[in-house]
Design an enzyme around this catalytic site. Structure first.
Site, PDB file in Angstrom:
ATOM      1  N   ARG A  35     113.079  37.335  16.042  1.00 49.74           N
ATOM      2  CA  ARG A  35     112.872  37.992  17.326  1.00 49.74           C
ATOM      3  C   ARG A  35     111.394  38.314  17.487  1.00 49.74           C
ATOM      4  O   ARG A  35     110.627  38.315  16.514  1.00 49.74           O
ATOM      5  CB  ARG A  35     113.703  39.263  17.428  1.00 49.74           C
ATOM      6  CG  ARG A  35     113.342  40.322  16.405  1.00 49.74           C
ATOM      7  CD  ARG A  35     114.200  41.562  16.516  1.00 49.74           C
ATOM      8  NE  ARG A  35     113.983  42.234  17.786  1.00 49.74           N
ATOM      9  CZ  ARG A  35     114.682  43.287  18.191  1.00 49.74           C
ATOM     10  NH1 ARG A  35     115.678  43.748  17.444  1.00 49.74           N
ATOM     11  NH2 ARG A  35     114.417  43.869  19.331  1.00 49.74           N
TER      12      ARG A  35
ATOM     13  N   LYS B 203     116.477  48.109  23.958  1.00 45.68           N
ATOM     14  CA  LYS B 203     116.897  48.515  25.302  1.00 45.68           C
ATOM     15  C   LYS B 203     117.364  49.970  25.309  1.00 45.68           C
ATOM     16  O   LYS B 203     117.152  50.687  26.294  1.00 45.68           O
ATOM     17  CB  LYS B 203     118.006  47.588  25.812  1.00 45.68           C
ATOM     18  CG  LYS B 203     117.501  46.271  26.348  1.00 45.68           C
ATOM     19  CD  LYS B 203     118.550  45.521  27.126  1.00 45.68           C
ATOM     20  CE  LYS B 203     119.583  44.897  26.259  1.00 45.68           C
ATOM     21  NZ  LYS B 203     120.512  44.019  27.019  1.00 45.68           N
TER      22      LYS B 203
ATOM     23  N   GLU C  96     123.415  40.679  27.521  1.00 48.28           N
ATOM     24  CA  GLU C  96     124.375  41.716  27.886  1.00 48.28           C
ATOM     25  C   GLU C  96     123.794  42.468  29.089  1.00 48.28           C
ATOM     26  O   GLU C  96     122.649  42.920  29.023  1.00 48.28           O
ATOM     27  CB  GLU C  96     124.592  42.671  26.716  1.00 48.28           C
ATOM     28  CG  GLU C  96     125.205  42.020  25.492  1.00 48.28           C
ATOM     29  CD  GLU C  96     125.299  42.988  24.331  1.00 48.28           C
ATOM     30  OE1 GLU C  96     126.135  43.913  24.396  1.00 48.28           O
ATOM     31  OE2 GLU C  96     124.514  42.855  23.374  1.00 48.28           O
TER      32      GLU C  96
END
Length: 569
Positions: free
Chosen positions: A270, A280, A44
């Site tokens: 992850r 983020k 994104e």
């Protein structure tokens, strides 16, 4: 693609397969997807990429390369309020810098907005989606909890024609933000909350970085992602574990839409790195609140920050390969990343001498008007790196920490009456320490032995210490930034407010450093080993006559710490 892209490394075929590569190999062997392998990296564009994304990049591009397939770079740009062209450009640069090349041109979920709208209409016409007029708060209330089933919206059985009309009017901009949403009609009693009639579209009047103001409704990520994969004929959609509970929705959409392919979603753990936050949103907060100088601050776990700090892309790829691909979450010690960086730079970084906290040394028996030059190898690990010329003169600088007036028992460096070696030059002996009015040592008076030129004594005598040095007459002034870990604890996310765990000593700016002239005009991103001090990189803040160096990593790591990290991963 730009011409500066590097072809991605091909994985060694005799290395054991991880669980994802095992699945892909089985699918290829079984002839699924006609034997094709197609992956994608779908960020994104709402922030800069970090080391966790590097793991995903290495996995997606690596799997594609190893099986002779393709990997797309697709921007999942479905939330215009948080996205920016700046992030799009930085992501492309990061992928290239890491050494990977995507298939064709970069793609965007926004490329498919018209197709996705048509898919939404298809679901409404099939009775599998409806326009809901509950508020966002009411939708949350109706959804239920982990222990209680949800309740059906009073609009769930809205006639198909009415939902079609409302959805078209939503697109036409007749309603305010939040007035209506489009929801899938699945199962409000499902134990998986994701399947409790998830929202597919919402009204959002916001300027999109690519489509401008053409749309005022935008698909939710969970709706846009599966058909985008299918449109691109992705075979294996590799996602991190937080998407595991979303996989039933992914499969439901693929099964209920007229898509051209049937991709398979596979989840992996992850990357969680010690002394680091990987959100983020949290990284953006650090930037906006001024805790760091920007996304490219060398203390940040962003790829652009690591690049500025001097991390080689090869070391990041090696790190990602070593930590592997797992099915369960774990905490990876940042020492493993630092070790990979040292290991890489030890082989490739040229050596120079720099003195961070200079102490003046006068060699009293060296002629005042003379100077000479020594040829010193650039890298003992790489004979092909050649040598450089290092000037020597009567007045030198050494590290202040390399002298003690009253040394303890195991201090072997310079002290009154003691002889040491100057790297590649001569043996010197300290005769006197000169102090200022405050009692601080400001200068050492020494003598040298001309017979030890090159650093060895003809009579075979030995010294216990070798010091680095620079010639005062030839040295360049420099600023050096010493970076440490941004957070104090291994798991700053567990510290309540993670900002309370920030390390106040994460940056020390040292002015008045002295470096040998060979490194004085190096361009930004040039990496060196400062002998006995660590690995350093030229910062973009450098300007003519004022070089700035960032410490990438210290010279040595704790082998016990690295071994423990390896054992625990």
């Amino acid at each position: 693609m730009g011409s500066d892209a590097i072809t991605q490394p091909v994985r060694e075929t005799d290395t054991p397969l991880d669980f994802i590569r095992t699945i892909v190999a089985e699918d290829v062997s079984a002839g699924k997807h006609a034997g094709r392998v197609a992956t994608r990296f779908p960020p994104e564009p709402n922030g800069y990429l970090h080391i966790g994304h590097a793991k995903s990049i290495c996995l997606n591009f690596g799997v594609a390369a190893e099986f002779g397939g393709t990997c797309n770079l697709r921007f999942d740009d479905t939330n215009p309020t948080k996205e920016d062209v700046e992030y799009v450009e930085s992501i492309q640069e990061d992928v290239r810098w890491l050494g990977f090349e995507w298939h064709g041109e970069p793609l965007y979920a926004s490329d498919y907005f018209e197709t996705l709208y048509g898919y939404a209409v298809h679901l409404i016409m099939a009775g599998r989606a409806y326009v809901d007029s509950l508020s966002a708060e009411e939708i949350r209330e109706y959804r239920g909890t982990l222990t209680e089933p949800g309740r059906e919206s009073p609009y769930r059985d809205r006639p198909v024609d009415e939902s079609l009309d409302l959805f078209a009017r939503m697109r036409a901009g007749e309603f305010e933000d939040g007035a209506h949403v489009l929801r899938a009609k699945i199962d409000m009693a499902s134990p998986n909350i994701t399947l409790r009639d998830p929202v597919l579209y919402r009204i959002r009047r916001a300027h999109h970085h690519r489509t401008g103001d053409a749309w005022c409704i935008y698909p939710m990520y969970d709706f846009a992602h599966p058909p985008s994969d299918a449109i691109e004929k992705i075979t294996h959609s590799l996602c991190t574990l937080e998407f595991e509970q979303h996989r039933p929705l992914y499969d439901w959409l693929i099964a209920n839409l007229p898509v051209p392919a049937q991709p398979r979603q596979i989840e992996f753990a992850r990357l969680n790195l010690s002394y680091t936050v990987m959100s983020k949103r949290k990284l953006l907060t650090l930037v906006e609140e001024g805790h760091v100088s920007g996304w490219d601050d060398p203390r940040m776990p962003t790829i652009v920050g690591m690049r500025r700090r001097g991390f080689p892309p090869e070391a990041i790829r090696t790190f990602c390969e070593r930590i592997g691909v797992a099915k369960r979450e774990n905490l990876v010690d940042v020492a493993l990343l630092e070790h990979a960086v040292r290991e890489d730079l030890n082989k490739r970084a040229p050596r120079v001498m720099a003195v961070l906290r200079p102490l003046r040394v006068v060699i009293e028996n060296y002629p005042e008007t003379e100077a000479e030059a020594f040829e010193i190898g650039n890298n003992p690990e790489d004979p092909s790196a050649g040598a450089r010329i290092v000037p020597f003169s009567r007045v030198l600088y050494i590290e202040r920490d390399d002298f003690m007036e009253t040394p303890p028992k195991k201090f072997f460096r310079l002290a009154p009456g003691r002889e040491v070696r100057l790297r590649g030059a001569y043996f010197i002996t300290c005769r006197e320490a000169v102090k200022d009015a405050a009692g601080e040592i400001v200068e050492l008076r020494c003598t040298y032995d001309p017979a030890t030129r090159g650093g060895d004594a003809a009579d075979g005598r030995k010294v216990k210490a070798t010091l680095h040095w620079v010639s005062a007459a030839h040295a360049a002034d420099a600023q050096v930034r010493l970076y440490d870990r941004l957070f104090k604890s291994e798991t700053p996310d567990n510290a309540g407010d993670y900002r309370s765990d920030l390390n106040p000593a994460s940056l020390e700016v040292v002015a008045g450093c002295k470096i040998e002239p060979s490194a004085a005009a190096a361009p930004p991103a040039t990496r060196y080993q400062f002998e006995r001090l660590g690995y350093f990189c030229v910062d973009p803040d450098s300007r003519p006559g004022f070089p700035v160096f960032n410490r990438t990593v210290s010279l040595k790591d704790s082998w016990a710490r690295v071994a423990a990290a390896e054992a625990n991963r």
